[in-house]
Design a protein around this motif. Structure first.
Motif, PDB file in Angstrom:
ATOM      1  N   SER A 202       0.844  -1.188   0.000  1.00 14.40           N
ATOM      2  CA  SER A 202       0.000   0.000   0.000  1.00 14.40           C
ATOM      3  C   SER A 202       0.884   1.244   0.000  1.00 14.40           C
ATOM      4  CB  SER A 202      -0.900   0.006   1.234  1.00 14.40           C
ATOM      5  OG  SER A 202      -0.121   0.230   2.394  1.00 14.40           O
ATOM      6  N   LEU A 203       0.295   2.381  -0.341  1.00 18.58           N
ATOM      7  CA  LEU A 203       1.046   3.635  -0.309  1.00 18.58           C
ATOM      8  C   LEU A 203       1.591   3.906   1.083  1.00 18.58           C
ATOM      9  CD1 LEU A 203      -1.057   6.077  -2.506  1.00 18.58           C
ATOM     10  CD2 LEU A 203       1.161   5.090  -3.013  1.00 18.58           C
ATOM     11  N   TYR A 204       0.796   3.576   2.097  1.00 16.11           N
ATOM     12  CA  TYR A 204       1.235   3.815   3.475  1.00 16.11           C
ATOM     13  C   TYR A 204       2.468   2.978   3.797  1.00 16.11           C
ATOM     14  CZ  TYR A 204       1.394   3.905   8.513  1.00 16.11           C
ATOM     15  OH  TYR A 204       1.819   4.026   9.805  1.00 16.11           O
ATOM     16  N   GLU A 205       2.466   1.711   3.398  1.00 20.13           N
ATOM     17  CA  GLU A 205       3.606   0.835   3.662  1.00 20.13           C
ATOM     18  C   GLU A 205       4.867   1.374   2.985  1.00 20.13           C
ATOM     19  OE1 GLU A 205       3.788  -2.411   5.122  1.00 20.13           O
ATOM     20  OE2 GLU A 205       1.777  -2.235   5.928  1.00 20.13           O
ATOM     21  N   GLN A 206       4.736   1.797   1.725  1.00 17.35           N
ATOM     22  CA  GLN A 206       5.883   2.328   1.008  1.00 17.35           C
ATOM     23  C   GLN A 206       6.351   3.642   1.622  1.00 17.35           C
ATOM     24  OE1 GLN A 206       5.054   2.551  -3.185  1.00 17.35           O
ATOM     25  NE2 GLN A 206       4.326   0.446  -3.253  1.00 17.35           N
ATOM     26  N   ALA A 207       5.420   4.482   2.002  1.00 23.17           N
ATOM     27  CA  ALA A 207       5.773   5.762   2.617  1.00 23.17           C
ATOM     28  C   ALA A 207       6.482   5.542   3.946  1.00 23.17           C
ATOM     29  CB  ALA A 207       4.517   6.608   2.818  1.00 23.17           C
TER      30      ALA A 207
ATOM     31  N   ALA B 152      -0.427  17.963  -0.831  1.00 25.70           N
ATOM     32  CA  ALA B 152      -1.434  17.715   0.195  1.00 25.70           C
ATOM     33  C   ALA B 152      -0.815  17.679   1.592  1.00 25.70           C
ATOM     34  CB  ALA B 152      -2.142  16.390  -0.075  1.00 25.70           C
ATOM     35  N   GLU B 153       0.351  17.044   1.708  1.00 19.09           N
ATOM     36  CA  GLU B 153       1.000  16.904   3.012  1.00 19.09           C
ATOM     37  C   GLU B 153       2.475  16.615   2.798  1.00 19.09           C
ATOM     38  OE1 GLU B 153       0.681  14.103   7.016  1.00 19.09           O
ATOM     39  OE2 GLU B 153      -0.651  13.731   5.327  1.00 19.09           O
ATOM     40  N   ILE B 154       3.312  17.215   3.620  1.00 17.82           N
ATOM     41  CA  ILE B 154       4.741  16.915   3.605  1.00 17.82           C
ATOM     42  C   ILE B 154       5.001  16.072   4.844  1.00 17.82           C
ATOM     43  CG2 ILE B 154       7.071  17.851   3.614  1.00 17.82           C
ATOM     44  CD1 ILE B 154       5.890  20.387   2.292  1.00 17.82           C
ATOM     45  N   VAL B 155       5.266  14.796   4.619  1.00 12.53           N
ATOM     46  CA  VAL B 155       5.336  13.817   5.697  1.00 12.53           C
ATOM     47  C   VAL B 155       6.701  13.802   6.376  1.00 12.53           C
ATOM     48  CG1 VAL B 155       5.060  11.368   6.247  1.00 12.53           C
ATOM     49  CG2 VAL B 155       3.659  12.406   4.469  1.00 12.53           C
ATOM     50  N   ALA B 156       7.770  13.884   5.579  1.00 12.73           N
ATOM     51  CA  ALA B 156       9.123  13.806   6.123  1.00 12.73           C
ATOM     52  C   ALA B 156      10.039  14.689   5.283  1.00 12.73           C
ATOM     53  CB  ALA B 156       9.610  12.359   6.107  1.00 12.73           C
ATOM     54  N   LYS B 157      11.335  14.660   5.612  1.00 11.16           N
ATOM     55  CA  LYS B 157      12.303  15.491   4.887  1.00 11.16           C
ATOM     56  C   LYS B 157      12.269  15.252   3.388  1.00 11.16           C
ATOM     57  CE  LYS B 157      16.387  14.830   6.398  1.00 11.16           C
ATOM     58  NZ  LYS B 157      17.708  14.696   7.006  1.00 11.16           N
ATOM     59  N   ASN B 158      12.023  14.020   2.986  1.00  8.33           N
ATOM     60  CA  ASN B 158      12.102  13.669   1.575  1.00  8.33           C
ATOM     61  C   ASN B 158      10.866  12.910   1.093  1.00  8.33           C
ATOM     62  OD1 ASN B 158      12.686  11.353   3.050  1.00  8.33           O
ATOM     63  ND2 ASN B 158      14.115  10.567   1.554  1.00  8.33           N
ATOM     64  N   LEU B 159       9.712  13.202   1.681  1.00  9.50           N
ATOM     65  CA  LEU B 159       8.483  12.496   1.321  1.00  9.50           C
ATOM     66  C   LEU B 159       7.288  13.423   1.464  1.00  9.50           C
ATOM     67  CD1 LEU B 159       6.977   9.810   0.726  1.00  9.50           C
ATOM     68  CD2 LEU B 159       6.873   9.497   3.190  1.00  9.50           C
TER      69      LEU B 159
ATOM     70  N   ASN C 184     -15.133  11.351  -5.080  1.00 10.96           N
ATOM     71  CA  ASN C 184     -14.941  12.628  -5.743  1.00 10.96           C
ATOM     72  C   ASN C 184     -13.715  13.389  -5.219  1.00 10.96           C
ATOM     73  OD1 ASN C 184     -15.747  14.247  -7.883  1.00 10.96           O
ATOM     74  ND2 ASN C 184     -16.877  15.641  -6.555  1.00 10.96           N
ATOM     75  N   GLN C 185     -12.710  12.639  -4.763  1.00 12.71           N
ATOM     76  CA  GLN C 185     -11.449  13.219  -4.297  1.00 12.71           C
ATOM     77  C   GLN C 185     -10.373  12.960  -5.347  1.00 12.71           C
ATOM     78  OE1 GLN C 185     -11.160  14.899  -1.328  1.00 12.71           O
ATOM     79  NE2 GLN C 185     -13.358  14.628  -1.185  1.00 12.71           N
ATOM     80  N   TRP C 186      -9.438  13.897  -5.495  1.00 11.32           N
ATOM     81  CA  TRP C 186      -8.349  13.700  -6.446  1.00 11.32           C
ATOM     82  C   TRP C 186      -7.468  12.553  -5.989  1.00 11.32           C
ATOM     83  CZ3 TRP C 186      -8.900  15.801 -10.929  1.00 11.32           C
ATOM     84  CH2 TRP C 186      -9.546  17.028 -11.059  1.00 11.32           C
ATOM     85  N   LEU C 187      -6.965  11.790  -6.943  1.00 10.20           N
ATOM     86  CA  LEU C 187      -6.030  10.720  -6.619  1.00 10.20           C
ATOM     87  C   LEU C 187      -4.748  11.333  -6.084  1.00 10.20           C
ATOM     88  CD1 LEU C 187      -6.482   8.397  -9.714  1.00 10.20           C
ATOM     89  CD2 LEU C 187      -7.450   8.122  -7.450  1.00 10.20           C
ATOM     90  N   ALA C 188      -4.151  10.680  -5.103  1.00  9.28           N
ATOM     91  CA  ALA C 188      -2.919  11.182  -4.502  1.00  9.28           C
ATOM     92  C   ALA C 188      -1.759  10.257  -4.859  1.00  9.28           C
ATOM     93  CB  ALA C 188      -3.073  11.280  -2.992  1.00  9.28           C
ATOM     94  N   ASP C 189      -0.600  10.845  -4.945  1.00  3.60           N
ATOM     95  CA  ASP C 189       0.616  10.094  -5.216  1.00  3.60           C
ATOM     96  C   ASP C 189       1.642  10.532  -4.182  1.00  3.60           C
ATOM     97  OD1 ASP C 189       2.433   8.437  -6.444  1.00  3.60           O
ATOM     98  OD2 ASP C 189       2.804   9.747  -8.149  1.00  3.60           O
ATOM     99  N   PHE C 190       2.552   9.640  -3.820  1.00  2.00           N
ATOM    100  CA  PHE C 190       3.604  10.086  -2.918  1.00  2.00           C
ATOM    101  C   PHE C 190       4.851  10.350  -3.725  1.00  2.00           C
ATOM    102  CE2 PHE C 190       6.343   6.390  -2.389  1.00  2.00           C
ATOM    103  CZ  PHE C 190       5.526   5.347  -2.792  1.00  2.00           C
TER     104      PHE C 190
END
Length: 91
Positions: free
Chosen positions: A7-12, A54-61, A75-81
């Motif tokens: 999942s995106l969360y796992e990769q992030a 949308a969000e800056i999670v870490a220094k490089n993410l 009806n939400q835009w798709l997000a990418d990390f």
């Protein structure tokens, strides 16, 4: 052999835990939430020509809404990390 998709969360989470290896600029100092950017992958593929941070999670993410792409069922835009391996072009 069936590949297990992450999942995106796992990769992030994996990228965020490896941030000690990253020595580049801190995304939080360079970009801001709500800023429009274009994202090109390391392979040269354009992932979004009009994305909004949308969000800056870490220094490089960070997570970027791909506003030139499709919306999901809610009806939400798709997000990418986006990581430091991607080319980020402020618009």
């Amino acid at each position: 052999m069936q590949q297990k998709k992450k999942s995106l969360y796992e990769q992030a989470k994996e990228i965020a835990t490896n941030e000690t290896e990253y020595a580049g600029p801190d995304f939080r100092d360079v970009y801001r939430v709500g800023q429009y950017v274009a994202i090109r992958a390391a392979s040269g593929e354009i992932r979004t020509k009009r994305g909004r941070i949308a969000e800056i999670v870490a220094k490089n993410l960070m997570y970027v809404y791909m506003e030139d792409s499709h919306k999901d069922v809610n009806n939400q835009w798709l997000a990418d990390f986006v990581t430091d391996k991607d080319k980020i072009l402020p618009l």
